[in-house]
Design a protein around this motif. Structure first.
Motif, PDB file in Angstrom:
ATOM      1  N   LYS A  40      -2.833  -1.593  -9.261  1.00 16.68           N
ATOM      2  CA  LYS A  40      -3.626  -0.223  -8.840  1.00 16.68           C
ATOM      3  C   LYS A  40      -3.211   1.104  -9.243  1.00 16.68           C
ATOM      4  O   LYS A  40      -2.480   1.148  -7.210  1.00 16.68           O
ATOM      5  CB  LYS A  40      -5.019  -0.723  -9.104  1.00 16.68           C
ATOM      6  CG  LYS A  40      -5.364  -1.564  -9.765  1.00 16.68           C
ATOM      7  CD  LYS A  40      -5.725  -1.273 -11.270  1.00 16.68           C
ATOM      8  CE  LYS A  40      -6.264  -2.898 -11.765  1.00 16.68           C
ATOM      9  NZ  LYS A  40      -6.836  -2.750 -13.400  1.00 16.68           N
ATOM     10  N   HIS A  41      -3.037   2.581  -8.995  1.00 15.26           N
ATOM     11  CA  HIS A  41      -3.567   3.362  -9.120  1.00 15.26           C
ATOM     12  C   HIS A  41      -4.916   4.325  -8.636  1.00 15.26           C
ATOM     13  O   HIS A  41      -5.616   4.156  -9.905  1.00 15.26           O
ATOM     14  CB  HIS A  41      -2.057   4.692  -9.483  1.00 15.26           C
ATOM     15  CG  HIS A  41      -1.055   3.754  -9.552  1.00 15.26           C
ATOM     16  ND1 HIS A  41       0.281   4.357  -8.907  1.00 15.26           N
ATOM     17  CD2 HIS A  41      -0.270   2.629 -10.138  1.00 15.26           C
ATOM     18  CE1 HIS A  41       1.772   3.770  -9.120  1.00 15.26           C
ATOM     19  NE2 HIS A  41       0.571   3.082  -9.748  1.00 15.26           N
ATOM     20  N   ILE A  98       0.976  -1.213   0.563  1.00 21.44           N
ATOM     21  CA  ILE A  98      -0.622   0.062  -0.250  1.00 21.44           C
ATOM     22  C   ILE A  98       1.137   1.179   0.087  1.00 21.44           C
ATOM     23  O   ILE A  98       1.499   1.495   1.151  1.00 21.44           O
ATOM     24  CB  ILE A  98      -1.052   0.000   1.965  1.00 21.44           C
ATOM     25  CG1 ILE A  98      -2.169  -1.319   1.837  1.00 21.44           C
ATOM     26  CG2 ILE A  98      -1.823   1.416   0.881  1.00 21.44           C
ATOM     27  CD1 ILE A  98      -2.640  -1.372   0.348  1.00 21.44           C
ATOM     28  N   GLY A  99       1.136   2.101  -0.962  1.00 17.06           N
ATOM     29  CA  GLY A  99       1.639   3.003  -1.387  1.00 17.06           C
ATOM     30  C   GLY A  99       2.844   2.794  -1.886  1.00 17.06           C
ATOM     31  O   GLY A  99       4.019   1.527  -1.473  1.00 17.06           O
ATOM     32  N   THR A 100       3.670   3.520  -1.378  1.00 16.20           N
ATOM     33  CA  THR A 100       5.349   4.001  -1.990  1.00 16.20           C
ATOM     34  C   THR A 100       6.096   3.045  -0.892  1.00 16.20           C
ATOM     35  O   THR A 100       6.349   3.986   0.202  1.00 16.20           O
ATOM     36  CB  THR A 100       5.536   5.515  -2.877  1.00 16.20           C
ATOM     37  OG1 THR A 100       4.915   5.735  -3.636  1.00 16.20           O
ATOM     38  CG2 THR A 100       7.060   4.918  -3.559  1.00 16.20           C
ATOM     39  N   GLY A 101       7.086   2.598  -1.623  1.00 22.12           N
ATOM     40  CA  GLY A 101       7.333   1.384  -0.733  1.00 22.12           C
ATOM     41  C   GLY A 101       6.622   0.845   1.029  1.00 22.12           C
ATOM     42  O   GLY A 101       7.235   0.606   1.892  1.00 22.12           O
ATOM     43  N   ASN A 102       5.520   0.389   0.190  1.00 24.77           N
ATOM     44  CA  ASN A 102       4.417   0.002   1.606  1.00 24.77           C
ATOM     45  C   ASN A 102       4.739   1.000   2.495  1.00 24.77           C
ATOM     46  O   ASN A 102       4.683   0.430   4.008  1.00 24.77           O
ATOM     47  CB  ASN A 102       4.697  -1.421   1.999  1.00 24.77           C
ATOM     48  CG  ASN A 102       3.621  -1.824   2.109  1.00 24.77           C
ATOM     49  OD1 ASN A 102       2.850  -2.420   2.356  1.00 24.77           O
ATOM     50  ND2 ASN A 102       4.432  -3.187   3.665  1.00 24.77           N
ATOM     51  N   GLU A 143      -0.530   9.459 -12.678  1.00 25.36           N
ATOM     52  CA  GLU A 143      -1.382   8.626 -13.442  1.00 25.36           C
ATOM     53  C   GLU A 143      -1.975   9.147 -14.936  1.00 25.36           C
ATOM     54  O   GLU A 143      -2.615  10.108 -14.332  1.00 25.36           O
ATOM     55  CB  GLU A 143      -1.853   6.854 -12.648  1.00 25.36           C
ATOM     56  CG  GLU A 143      -2.303   5.894 -14.027  1.00 25.36           C
ATOM     57  CD  GLU A 143      -2.268   4.880 -13.294  1.00 25.36           C
ATOM     58  OE1 GLU A 143      -2.835   3.941 -13.582  1.00 25.36           O
ATOM     59  OE2 GLU A 143      -3.042   5.148 -12.292  1.00 25.36           O
ATOM     60  N   GLU A 144      -1.838   8.163 -16.300  1.00 25.62           N
ATOM     61  CA  GLU A 144      -2.618   9.132 -16.842  1.00 25.62           C
ATOM     62  C   GLU A 144      -3.335   7.227 -18.241  1.00 25.62           C
ATOM     63  O   GLU A 144      -2.057   6.843 -17.475  1.00 25.62           O
ATOM     64  CB  GLU A 144      -2.636   9.881 -17.905  1.00 25.62           C
ATOM     65  CG  GLU A 144      -2.841  11.559 -18.150  1.00 25.62           C
ATOM     66  CD  GLU A 144      -3.990  11.220 -17.548  1.00 25.62           C
ATOM     67  OE1 GLU A 144      -4.650  10.371 -18.546  1.00 25.62           O
ATOM     68  OE2 GLU A 144      -4.823  12.289 -16.794  1.00 25.62           O
ATOM     69  N   HIS A 145      -3.662   7.749 -18.747  1.00 26.90           N
ATOM     70  CA  HIS A 145      -4.013   6.120 -19.321  1.00 26.90           C
ATOM     71  C   HIS A 145      -4.690   6.863 -20.895  1.00 26.90           C
ATOM     72  O   HIS A 145      -4.238   8.344 -21.665  1.00 26.90           O
ATOM     73  CB  HIS A 145      -5.098   5.681 -19.176  1.00 26.90           C
ATOM     74  CG  HIS A 145      -5.288   5.643 -17.874  1.00 26.90           C
ATOM     75  ND1 HIS A 145      -5.367   3.905 -17.258  1.00 26.90           N
ATOM     76  CD2 HIS A 145      -6.294   6.481 -17.716  1.00 26.90           C
ATOM     77  CE1 HIS A 145      -5.688   4.292 -16.186  1.00 26.90           C
ATOM     78  NE2 HIS A 145      -5.795   5.144 -15.784  1.00 26.90           N
ATOM     79  N   PHE A 146      -3.782   5.841 -22.714  1.00 21.49           N
ATOM     80  CA  PHE A 146      -3.262   6.181 -23.699  1.00 21.49           C
ATOM     81  C   PHE A 146      -3.504   4.176 -24.343  1.00 21.49           C
ATOM     82  O   PHE A 146      -3.629   3.566 -23.880  1.00 21.49           O
ATOM     83  CB  PHE A 146      -2.565   6.660 -24.335  1.00 21.49           C
ATOM     84  CG  PHE A 146      -1.552   5.618 -24.074  1.00 21.49           C
ATOM     85  CD1 PHE A 146      -0.977   5.002 -25.383  1.00 21.49           C
ATOM     86  CD2 PHE A 146      -0.301   5.683 -23.378  1.00 21.49           C
ATOM     87  CE1 PHE A 146      -0.159   4.604 -25.728  1.00 21.49           C
ATOM     88  CE2 PHE A 146       0.582   4.941 -23.617  1.00 21.49           C
ATOM     89  CZ  PHE A 146       1.401   4.224 -24.466  1.00 21.49           C
ATOM     90  N   HIS A 170      -0.114   3.544  -4.708  1.00 25.77           N
ATOM     91  CA  HIS A 170      -0.595   2.452  -5.845  1.00 25.77           C
ATOM     92  C   HIS A 170      -1.033   1.073  -4.553  1.00 25.77           C
ATOM     93  O   HIS A 170      -0.378   1.335  -3.683  1.00 25.77           O
ATOM     94  CB  HIS A 170       1.750   2.607  -5.440  1.00 25.77           C
ATOM     95  CG  HIS A 170       1.604   1.539  -5.467  1.00 25.77           C
ATOM     96  ND1 HIS A 170       2.263   0.479  -6.310  1.00 25.77           N
ATOM     97  CD2 HIS A 170       2.900   0.702  -5.296  1.00 25.77           C
ATOM     98  CE1 HIS A 170       3.216  -0.678  -6.858  1.00 25.77           C
ATOM     99  NE2 HIS A 170       3.127  -0.657  -4.788  1.00 25.77           N
ATOM    100  N   ILE A 171      -0.997   0.109  -4.753  1.00 20.02           N
ATOM    101  CA  ILE A 171      -1.924  -0.903  -4.544  1.00 20.02           C
ATOM    102  C   ILE A 171      -1.601  -2.394  -5.151  1.00 20.02           C
ATOM    103  O   ILE A 171      -2.166  -2.249  -6.378  1.00 20.02           O
ATOM    104  CB  ILE A 171      -3.251  -0.688  -4.331  1.00 20.02           C
ATOM    105  CG1 ILE A 171      -3.254   0.791  -3.255  1.00 20.02           C
ATOM    106  CG2 ILE A 171      -3.943  -2.125  -2.911  1.00 20.02           C
ATOM    107  CD1 ILE A 171      -5.075   0.766  -2.599  1.00 20.02           C
ATOM    108  N   GLU A 172      -0.650  -2.573  -4.035  1.00 20.64           N
ATOM    109  CA  GLU A 172      -0.438  -4.512  -5.225  1.00 20.64           C
ATOM    110  C   GLU A 172      -0.516  -5.242  -4.838  1.00 20.64           C
ATOM    111  O   GLU A 172      -0.332  -5.737  -3.488  1.00 20.64           O
ATOM    112  CB  GLU A 172       1.789  -3.962  -5.699  1.00 20.64           C
ATOM    113  CG  GLU A 172       2.353  -4.457  -6.671  1.00 20.64           C
ATOM    114  CD  GLU A 172       3.362  -4.469  -7.642  1.00 20.64           C
ATOM    115  OE1 GLU A 172       3.803  -5.593  -8.118  1.00 20.64           O
ATOM    116  OE2 GLU A 172       3.216  -3.546  -7.375  1.00 20.64           O
TER     117      GLU A 172
END
Length: 238
Positions: free
Chosen positions: A100-101, A39-43, A232-235, A54-56
């Motif tokens: 996911k972000h 959860i988050g950068t570097g947890n 974050e963005e998408h394309f 960021h969640i992974e």
């Protein structure tokens, strides 16, 4: 009549045996698992209003993934909440990476939150993991405004532009482009940018090798005190 009755008994016993075997098979198939939740950068389990988190996690489902669900809610009282069920990119797989972000609204109340991530398999078995999350304010974090991401018509070049700022001065910018079948990271340490507090970041990166599909772009700004913030963005590449 005797033959018919005997056949019926055999058929009935066979159905019971098949049903029993199927039941035993279902009961012995392990439930899905969720591992290495981050959860988050570097947890760091920290998020900031107006940014994203960021969640992974790694998913394993011997009986095949049906869906994945993410829920975020305040530990107590009222506040910002989030709930989303995901099937695309997960349903039908045995192994998957959840990455996911999640955007944190600028108006999200500060405080302590709970994160719940669950996976359900095709047999209806579910597993859930949870974590704490704190939403807090840090005015010294790097920021990006007006982030633009767009590929050219040939699909060979990706245009990136944003105004980036860092009270503690810019150290570097890292851009990650990733999709289902391709990912690449680009790091920028331009002399004109390093040490600045504000900079018009404008780059073009090569995406020729990326196959057609949907892509995520993560723009990470790192300052000279090691603080970082990601956007974050998408394309879609056709």
């Amino acid at each position: 009549m005797k033959i018919s009755l005997k056949s019926s008994i055999i058929l009935f016993i066979s159905l019971i045996f098949i049903s029993s075997c199927k039941k035993d098979e279902d009961e012995t198939t392990p439930a899905p698992s969720l591992n290495n939740l981050e959860i988050g950068t570097g947890n760091n389990k920290t998020a900031y209003p107006g940014s994203d988190i960021h969640i992974e996690a790694e998913i394993l489902a011997p009986a095949i993934i049906a869906s994945v669900k993410l829920e975020i809610h305040p530990q107590s009282g009222e506040g910002w909440s989030y709930e989303q069920e995901y099937t695309e990119g997960f349903s039908g797989l045995k192994n998957a990476e959840f990455h996911k972000h999640i955007d944190i609204p600028a108006e999200a109340p500060l405080g302590h939150y709970h994160v719940h991530l669950s996976v359900t398999d095709a047999l209806g078995q579910s597993t859930e993991v949870e974590s704490d999350l704190e939403i807090k304010f840090d005015p010294s974090l790097p920021s990006a405004t007006g982030l633009e991401v767009s590929p050219n018509t040939a699909g060979t070049d990706l245009h990136l532009e944003a105004v980036i700022s860092a009270i503690n001065k810019i150290a570097k910018v890292v851009v990650e482009v990733h999709g289902a079948e391709w990912e690449k990271e680009f790091e920028f340490t331009d002399a004109a940018m390093i040490g600045q507090t504000t900079y018009n970041f404008h780059k073009h990166v090569n995406i020729t090798e990326a196959p057609a599909g949907h892509y995520h772009v993560h723009l990470k700004i790192v300052d000279q005190q090691g603080k970082e913030n990601e956007f974050e963005e998408h394309f879609d590449k056709k």
